[in-house]
Design a protein around this motif. Structure first.
Motif, PDB file in Angstrom:
ATOM      1  N   UNK A  43    -104.497 -51.159 -14.947  1.00 12.20           N
ATOM      2  CA  UNK A  43    -104.463 -51.162 -13.321  1.00 12.20           C
ATOM      3  C   UNK A  43    -105.912 -51.794 -12.893  1.00 12.20           C
ATOM      4  N   UNK A  44    -107.115 -51.583 -13.843  1.00  7.75           N
ATOM      5  CA  UNK A  44    -108.285 -51.911 -13.031  1.00  7.75           C
ATOM      6  C   UNK A  44    -108.685 -53.159 -13.423  1.00  7.75           C
ATOM      7  N   UNK A  45    -108.064 -53.941 -14.176  1.00  7.64           N
ATOM      8  CA  UNK A  45    -108.199 -55.312 -14.635  1.00  7.64           C
ATOM      9  C   UNK A  45    -107.563 -56.254 -13.603  1.00  7.64           C
ATOM     10  N   UNK A  46    -107.873 -56.986 -12.722  1.00  8.96           N
ATOM     11  CA  UNK A  46    -107.079 -57.748 -12.052  1.00  8.96           C
ATOM     12  C   UNK A  46    -106.477 -58.880 -12.589  1.00  8.96           C
ATOM     13  N   UNK A  47    -105.342 -59.090 -12.524  1.00 11.06           N
ATOM     14  CA  UNK A  47    -104.615 -60.035 -13.626  1.00 11.06           C
ATOM     15  C   UNK A  47    -105.076 -61.370 -13.278  1.00 11.06           C
ATOM     16  N   UNK A  48    -105.799 -61.964 -12.072  1.00 16.40           N
ATOM     17  CA  UNK A  48    -106.282 -63.071 -11.613  1.00 16.40           C
ATOM     18  C   UNK A  48    -107.383 -63.323 -12.939  1.00 16.40           C
ATOM     19  N   UNK A  49    -107.757 -62.241 -13.411  1.00 17.61           N
ATOM     20  CA  UNK A  49    -109.010 -62.653 -14.341  1.00 17.61           C
ATOM     21  C   UNK A  49    -108.660 -63.116 -15.630  1.00 17.61           C
ATOM     22  N   UNK A  50    -107.332 -62.578 -15.939  1.00 19.99           N
ATOM     23  CA  UNK A  50    -106.590 -62.952 -17.355  1.00 19.99           C
ATOM     24  C   UNK A  50    -105.712 -64.217 -17.017  1.00 19.99           C
ATOM     25  N   UNK A  51    -105.709 -64.955 -16.022  1.00 17.08           N
ATOM     26  CA  UNK A  51    -104.610 -66.047 -15.914  1.00 17.08           C
ATOM     27  C   UNK A  51    -105.040 -67.231 -16.851  1.00 17.08           C
ATOM     28  N   UNK A  52    -106.442 -67.430 -16.998  1.00 12.04           N
ATOM     29  CA  UNK A  52    -106.800 -68.636 -17.754  1.00 12.04           C
ATOM     30  C   UNK A  52    -106.373 -68.350 -19.416  1.00 12.04           C
ATOM     31  N   UNK A  77     -97.815 -57.741 -15.386  1.00 13.49           N
ATOM     32  CA  UNK A  77     -98.501 -57.383 -14.144  1.00 13.49           C
ATOM     33  C   UNK A  77     -97.996 -55.828 -13.817  1.00 13.49           C
ATOM     34  N   UNK A  78     -96.535 -55.883 -13.854  1.00 14.01           N
ATOM     35  CA  UNK A  78     -96.044 -54.619 -13.263  1.00 14.01           C
ATOM     36  C   UNK A  78     -96.171 -53.383 -14.235  1.00 14.01           C
ATOM     37  N   UNK A  79     -96.272 -53.772 -15.456  1.00 16.79           N
ATOM     38  CA  UNK A  79     -96.027 -52.707 -16.743  1.00 16.79           C
ATOM     39  C   UNK A  79     -97.147 -51.399 -16.545  1.00 16.79           C
ATOM     40  N   UNK A  80     -98.279 -51.355 -16.317  1.00 15.00           N
ATOM     41  CA  UNK A  80     -99.178 -50.481 -16.156  1.00 15.00           C
ATOM     42  C   UNK A  80     -98.569 -49.291 -15.026  1.00 15.00           C
ATOM     43  N   UNK A  81     -98.317 -49.695 -13.975  1.00 15.75           N
ATOM     44  CA  UNK A  81     -97.902 -49.069 -12.688  1.00 15.75           C
ATOM     45  C   UNK A  81     -96.352 -48.363 -13.064  1.00 15.75           C
ATOM     46  N   UNK A  82     -95.525 -49.083 -13.435  1.00 17.49           N
ATOM     47  CA  UNK A  82     -94.263 -48.765 -13.848  1.00 17.49           C
ATOM     48  C   UNK A  82     -94.087 -47.647 -14.923  1.00 17.49           C
ATOM     49  N   UNK A  83     -94.983 -48.010 -15.874  1.00 18.79           N
ATOM     50  CA  UNK A  83     -95.241 -46.896 -17.064  1.00 18.79           C
ATOM     51  C   UNK A  83     -95.535 -45.379 -16.526  1.00 18.79           C
ATOM     52  N   UNK A 127     -89.068 -48.267  -9.820  1.00 19.83           N
ATOM     53  CA  UNK A 127     -89.439 -49.192 -10.722  1.00 19.83           C
ATOM     54  C   UNK A 127     -88.985 -50.597 -10.393  1.00 19.83           C
ATOM     55  N   UNK A 128     -87.518 -50.749 -10.272  1.00 18.89           N
ATOM     56  CA  UNK A 128     -86.995 -51.772  -9.823  1.00 18.89           C
ATOM     57  C   UNK A 128     -87.336 -52.692  -8.527  1.00 18.89           C
ATOM     58  N   UNK A 129     -87.690 -51.774  -7.568  1.00 20.03           N
ATOM     59  CA  UNK A 129     -87.980 -52.173  -6.394  1.00 20.03           C
ATOM     60  C   UNK A 129     -89.272 -52.759  -6.570  1.00 20.03           C
ATOM     61  N   UNK A 130     -90.162 -52.276  -7.018  1.00 25.91           N
ATOM     62  CA  UNK A 130     -91.848 -52.834  -7.081  1.00 25.91           C
ATOM     63  C   UNK A 130     -91.649 -53.995  -7.872  1.00 25.91           C
ATOM     64  N   UNK A 131     -90.903 -53.842  -8.937  1.00 31.25           N
ATOM     65  CA  UNK A 131     -90.768 -55.267 -10.086  1.00 31.25           C
ATOM     66  C   UNK A 131     -90.291 -56.451  -9.035  1.00 31.25           C
ATOM     67  N   UNK A 132     -89.160 -56.076  -8.398  1.00 27.63           N
ATOM     68  CA  UNK A 132     -88.613 -57.229  -7.606  1.00 27.63           C
ATOM     69  C   UNK A 132     -89.801 -57.891  -6.463  1.00 27.63           C
ATOM     70  N   UNK A 136     -90.901 -61.396  -6.521  1.00 24.60           N
ATOM     71  CA  UNK A 136     -90.588 -62.031  -5.335  1.00 24.60           C
ATOM     72  C   UNK A 136     -91.877 -63.056  -4.542  1.00 24.60           C
ATOM     73  N   UNK A 137     -92.902 -61.829  -4.541  1.00 22.51           N
ATOM     74  CA  UNK A 137     -94.029 -62.425  -3.555  1.00 22.51           C
ATOM     75  C   UNK A 137     -95.076 -62.790  -4.324  1.00 22.51           C
ATOM     76  N   UNK A 138     -95.188 -62.763  -5.929  1.00 20.57           N
ATOM     77  CA  UNK A 138     -96.513 -63.228  -6.457  1.00 20.57           C
ATOM     78  C   UNK A 138     -96.675 -64.890  -6.500  1.00 20.57           C
ATOM     79  N   UNK A 139     -97.710 -65.345  -6.019  1.00 17.89           N
ATOM     80  CA  UNK A 139     -97.980 -66.696  -5.752  1.00 17.89           C
ATOM     81  C   UNK A 139     -99.007 -67.366  -6.968  1.00 17.89           C
ATOM     82  N   UNK A 140    -100.200 -66.657  -7.252  1.00 19.00           N
ATOM     83  CA  UNK A 140    -101.361 -67.340  -8.061  1.00 19.00           C
ATOM     84  C   UNK A 140    -100.636 -67.500  -9.456  1.00 19.00           C
ATOM     85  N   UNK A 141     -99.938 -66.608 -10.097  1.00 16.39           N
ATOM     86  CA  UNK A 141     -99.250 -66.765 -11.314  1.00 16.39           C
ATOM     87  C   UNK A 141     -98.524 -67.824 -11.215  1.00 16.39           C
ATOM     88  N   UNK A 142     -97.652 -67.840 -10.594  1.00 14.99           N
ATOM     89  CA  UNK A 142     -96.676 -69.273 -10.306  1.00 14.99           C
ATOM     90  C   UNK A 142     -97.172 -70.514 -10.032  1.00 14.99           C
TER      91      UNK A 142
END
Length: 196
Positions: A43-52, A77-83, A127-132, A136-142
């Motif tokens: 959760x403390x590692x921004x996923x943007x840093x891992x995109x490359x 991206x969603x796993x730590x919070x959902x877990x 978990x379903x709602x947050x994953x959706x 749905x809104x994620x831009x940078x990874x796409x």
């Protein structure tokens, strides 16, 4: 594409977090608190840093320009919070219910299916709602993973539509209409699931 990616993300997230949350909450796993904290450190590692590195890894296994690859990224991206949500929900179920089921001869899997899953439905819906919404809104990874217009998700389509106007300017009316339409599924799913 956005719906397909979002529903794959929901399926992957639930398939991973329900068994993991159940195991971390109910089984005597040695060092399970340390394992749980280690999993939450993501959760403390921004996923943007891992995109490359993720892009390079996905390119080697041919997952770029695929909705499956994007769904895997959204799931990660969603796993730590959902877990965190699932484990705490399983822990909140009274131990007496589990002991009664085991006394009646139920296995751990039967107890999960009959006792725990009905008790943690609000957590599953959360978990379903947050994953959706995340998918749905994620831009940078796409933007990083997808380069073919046929695989673009809705945020990418809206971003490219902004740049493709006939007079060189931005058609703000069309862009606002697209954004408004893009909000409808999120609002609809929230309204359908609000009783949970």
């Amino acid at each position: 594409n956005s719906f397909a990616t979002a529903f794959m993300t929901i399926a992957f997230t639930l398939a991973l977090t329900i068994p993991a949350g159940y195991a971390l909450a109910r089984f005597p796993v040695p060092g399970k608190e340390l394992i749980f904290v280690f999993l939450l450190l993501a959760l403390i590692i921004p996923y943007q840093a891992l995109l490359t590195p993720i892009f390079l890894m996905f390119a080697q296994v041919k997952l770029t320009n695929t909705l499956l690859g994007l769904a895997i990224l959204h799931t990660a991206i969603q796993l730590p919070f959902s877990l965190y949500i699932m484990r705490n929900s399983f822990e909140s179920v009274p131990r007496e219910l589990e002991e009664a089921a085991l006394t009646d001869g139920a296995s751990s899997l039967q107890a999960l299916r009959s006792i725990f899953l009905p008790a943690v439905v609000p957590a599953i819906v959360t978990v379903m709602l947050f994953a959706f919404v995340t998918s749905w809104n994620e831009f940078l990874g796409a933007l990083v993973l997808l380069s073919r217009a046929s695989t673009f998700t809705l945020p990418l389509i809206l971003a490219t539509a902004r740049a493709e106007t006939s007079l060189g300017g931005t058609d703000w009316g069309m862009l606002q209409a697209g954004i408004t339409i893009a909000m409808i599924p999120c609002i609809g799913i929230y309204l359908l699931l609000q009783k949970y």
